[in-house]
Scaffold this motif. Structure first.
Motif, short mmCIF file in Angstrom:
data_model
loop_
_atom_site.label_atom_id
_atom_site.label_comp_id
_atom_site.label_asym_id
_atom_site.label_seq_id
_atom_site.Cartn_x
_atom_site.Cartn_y
_atom_site.Cartn_z
N LYS A 128 -35.78 0.88 7.70
CA LYS A 128 -34.61 1.19 6.88
C LYS A 128 -33.79 2.30 7.55
O LYS A 128 -34.30 3.09 8.33
CB LYS A 128 -35.03 1.61 5.47
CG LYS A 128 -35.83 0.52 4.74
CD LYS A 128 -36.20 0.95 3.34
CE LYS A 128 -37.10 -0.11 2.69
NZ LYS A 128 -36.43 -1.41 2.57
N SER A 129 -32.54 2.35 7.23
CA SER A 129 -31.63 3.30 7.86
C SER A 129 -31.26 4.43 6.90
O SER A 129 -31.00 4.18 5.71
CB SER A 129 -30.34 2.60 8.30
OG SER A 129 -30.62 1.60 9.24
N ILE A 130 -31.24 5.63 7.45
CA ILE A 130 -30.79 6.78 6.66
C ILE A 130 -29.29 6.63 6.40
O ILE A 130 -28.52 6.37 7.31
CB ILE A 130 -31.06 8.10 7.40
CG1 ILE A 130 -32.57 8.35 7.50
CG2 ILE A 130 -30.39 9.27 6.70
CD1 ILE A 130 -32.94 9.60 8.27
N ARG A 131 -28.90 6.79 5.15
CA ARG A 131 -27.51 6.62 4.77
C ARG A 131 -26.78 7.94 4.54
O ARG A 131 -25.55 7.97 4.47
CB ARG A 131 -27.42 5.73 3.52
CG ARG A 131 -27.93 4.31 3.76
CD ARG A 131 -28.05 3.55 2.47
NE ARG A 131 -26.79 3.48 1.73
CZ ARG A 131 -26.67 3.07 0.48
NH1 ARG A 131 -27.76 2.68 -0.20
NH2 ARG A 131 -25.49 3.04 -0.11
N ASP A 132 -27.54 9.03 4.42
CA ASP A 132 -26.90 10.31 4.16
C ASP A 132 -27.84 11.43 4.57
O ASP A 132 -29.06 11.30 4.46
CB ASP A 132 -26.55 10.44 2.67
CG ASP A 132 -25.52 11.51 2.38
OD1 ASP A 132 -25.02 12.11 3.35
OD2 ASP A 132 -25.23 11.75 1.20
N ALA A 176 -34.79 14.80 -1.78
CA ALA A 176 -33.90 14.69 -0.62
C ALA A 176 -34.21 13.45 0.21
O ALA A 176 -33.30 12.77 0.70
CB ALA A 176 -34.04 15.94 0.24
N LEU A 177 -35.51 13.15 0.35
CA LEU A 177 -35.91 11.96 1.10
C LEU A 177 -35.37 10.69 0.44
O LEU A 177 -34.78 9.84 1.09
CB LEU A 177 -37.44 11.90 1.19
CG LEU A 177 -38.03 10.64 1.84
CD1 LEU A 177 -37.62 10.54 3.29
CD2 LEU A 177 -39.56 10.64 1.68
N TYR A 195 -31.83 7.84 1.63
CA TYR A 195 -31.83 6.38 1.80
C TYR A 195 -31.12 5.66 0.65
O TYR A 195 -30.63 4.55 0.83
CB TYR A 195 -33.27 5.86 1.91
CG TYR A 195 -33.91 6.19 3.24
CD1 TYR A 195 -33.85 5.30 4.30
CD2 TYR A 195 -34.56 7.41 3.44
CE1 TYR A 195 -34.42 5.60 5.53
CE2 TYR A 195 -35.14 7.72 4.66
CZ TYR A 195 -35.07 6.82 5.70
OH TYR A 195 -35.63 7.12 6.92
N TYR A 196 -31.09 6.31 -0.51
CA TYR A 196 -30.47 5.68 -1.69
C TYR A 196 -29.51 6.69 -2.35
O TYR A 196 -29.77 7.20 -3.44
CB TYR A 196 -31.56 5.22 -2.68
CG TYR A 196 -32.57 4.32 -2.02
CD1 TYR A 196 -32.27 2.98 -1.75
CD2 TYR A 196 -33.81 4.80 -1.62
CE1 TYR A 196 -33.18 2.15 -1.12
CE2 TYR A 196 -34.73 3.98 -0.98
CZ TYR A 196 -34.41 2.66 -0.74
OH TYR A 196 -35.32 1.84 -0.09
#
Length: 563
Positions: A77-81, A493-494, A498-499
């Motif tokens: 999965k990709s970090i979005r923020d 934060a984690l 991602y969401y």
């Protein structure tokens, strides 16, 4: 060997909203159900202690937060923020080898030009703001207890007064606060005197032992083994035998010279400053703590006296020490840490708390970590309004439950900051209070120091034997609800990285409802020193210990449902 039932039941996730007409439908989210697991009964190894709280109860039979499992889930999965976590605490070692790359930089401010470039009210706040430092660069070291401030404010009005017809209805609530503060003050003075005597005894004993042993250890490089050998050589030297025993005990219980010196200093300053009605730390700052509208104080030096103040560095390491750099430890999440200094030795000012929350919100923090607490609040409404401001801006506040082993369901044990008044309705949906759990799946699952109560405490998190950062590239093992709070902030934060489409209220509910349930009875220490046995599930609102992996599962489903 005892067996225990471990249940992670189907989660009823309720999207909270103040307006009942706008409440969303309940979502039923399934997570795995486990039962009849054998707990870990052997002593944890040194390697397991390094990061025991990262472990999984199913795979490792250690009651951690399943962080390793969470990161396995996130591999594809990709970090979005990138999430900014504001640390409302003491000054921080922002040059620590495991933290320096994680410190937030205010890109809207030009360094050291003496101009408020981003027009946020704080000049040259490149890496946060220090509300406990003066414009001249001085650093406050000690602050009154809040009950000391209450006595200073009301003493001239209520001293030698009893609750009778001389107290108007308008002043009755202030008088009750004054009376409660006075009772606590008198109790604390007695304890402080005893503590000072003990601190001086420790200091004198260590100095005498050090002086006696200097002939044999000119470099003071004592070990228990070398002291034992010396003891055998001079069996009839009673003075030497006494001081060998003293130094051996100091080493055994990790009473270092630095620890003893600081203990003596803090014990003395407890009387001289924290409990002294004539001492007011705001004179150093040139600030009136009773005027919320005046925020023209503080400075941009967030790393003042870091060897005196260790707490912020300790907390920050748990949340966001650089991961996978083969240095020190791995924090819970890769974040940007925003230092906001409001804590010194003593109690935080409500004004500083309120302004610090607003500063964090206005400068992009998504999570605010508040690993501090006090037994009184002189201007609670200011803090309540700050909670609501953070709620309006979709920011989660995570706060420690405290280390007094109090039952917070009892109104007389109120602990601040909190999001209710006299254990009544919550004033916002974005505030969490965290208790501390241990590495033992038995009657000791709750630590012996943690406050508890299913009105105030939302959830538990590991808070015992946690390795983290210390100033000057050092590391230590710590315990306390401060650590538990940092773990929850890290998980939040984690998940948000991602969401990011989850609201603060949704995040709070995710963290509470996705935790692990332990169907066991635990011992809680009461205020009189005795213990009683209660179900672990009754000690917080959720009855759970946070779990990063389960939180990600639920967050993903909620996020998908929004698409």
């Amino acid at each position: 060997m005892k067996m225990f039932s471990y249940l992670v039941l189907a989660v009823l996730f309720i999207l909270s909203c103040k307006d009942n007409n706008l409440k969303k439908n309940i979502e039923i989210i399934s997570v795995p159900t486990y039962s009849m697991l054998v707990p870990k009964v052997k002593q944890l190894t040194k390697e397991e202690y390094e990061d025991w709280y990262h472990k999984d109860i199913i795979k490792d039979t250690i009651p951690g937060i399943s962080l390793n499992k969470a990161y396995t889930f996130l591999i594809d999965k990709s970090i979005r923020d990138t999430i900014i976590v504001a640390i409302l605490d003491s000054p921080i070692d922002n040059n620590h080898e495991d933290l320096k790359q994680q410190i937030w930089i205010n890109k809207n401010e030009i360094p050291n030009n003496g101009i408020d470039d981003d027009d946020n009210g704080y000049i040259d706040d490149i890496q946060g703001w220090n509300f406990t430092g003066s414009s001249k660069g001085e650093q406050v070291l000690f602050s009154n207890y809040e009950f000391t401030r209450i006595l200073r404010k009301y003493d001239s009005l209520f001293n030698n007064t009893t609750l009778d017809n001389s107290i108007s209805s308008k002043d009755s609530s202030s008088f009750q606060l004054y009376s409660k503060a006075n009772k606590k003050f008198n109790k604390q003075i007695k304890l402080a005197i005893e503590d000072t005597i003990y601190g001086n005894m420790l200091y004198k004993s260590h100095s005498n032992a050090k002086n006696t042993l200097k002939t044999y250890f000119p470099n003071h490089n004592y070990t228990i083994s070398s002291l034992d050998s010396l003891k055998l050589l001079y069996p009839k030297d009673t003075l030497l035998q006494r001081d060998i025993l003293r130094m051996s005990n100091f080493i055994k219980y990790d009473f270092t010279e630095k620890y003893i010196t600081n203990y003596k200093l803090l014990a003395e300053e407890n009387i001289n400053k924290l409990l002294n009605l004539s001492y007011n730390d705001r004179t150093i700052l040139g600030d009136n703590s009773e005027n919320l509208l005046d925020h023209n104080y503080g400075n941009n030096i967030v790393n003042q006296k870091i060897n005196f103040f260790e707490h912020s560095t300790i907390v920050s390491g748990v949340i966001g020490a650089k991961r996978n750099n083969n240095i020190g430890i791995d924090g819970v999440a890769n974040v940007k840490i925003m230092p906001v200094c409001i804590s010194v030795y003593g109690d935080e000012h409500d004004k500083d708390i309120a302004l610090a929350i607003k500063y964090a919100v206005d400068n992009g923090a998504k999570v605010i970590n508040m690993s501090f607490g006090k037994l009184f609040s002189l201007n609670k409404k200011w803090v309540d309004d700050a909670f609501k401001y953070a709620e309006k801006n979709n920011v989660l506040i995570v706060s420690s439950a405290g280390n007094n082993h109090f039952d917070l369901n009892k109104v007389e044990n109120e602990y601040y900051p909190n999001d209710n008044i006299n254990n009544g309705s919550e004033i916002s949906s974005n505030f969490m209070m965290i208790g501390a759990s241990s590495d033992e799946v038995n009657e000791n699952l709750i630590t012996d120091f943690s406050n508890y109560g299913n009105i105030d405490v939302d959830v538990f998190a590991p808070g015992d034997n946690i390795k983290t950062t210390l100033p000057e590239n050092s590391y230590t093992i710590e315990r306390g609800t401060s650590i538990s709070t940092a773990i929850v902030s890290g998980i939040a934060a984690l998940v948000w990285s991602y969401y990011p489409d989850l609201s603060a209220a949704e995040m709070k509910n995710v963290l509470m409802q996705s935790g692990n349930s332990y169907n066991i009875n635990v011992e809680i220490k009461q205020e009189d020193g005795t213990k009683k046995t209660v179900p672990f599930s009754e000690l917080s609102k959720s009855g759970k210990i946070v779990n990063a992996y389960n939180a990600l599962l639920i967050a993903e489903q909620i996020s998908n449902n929004k698409k």
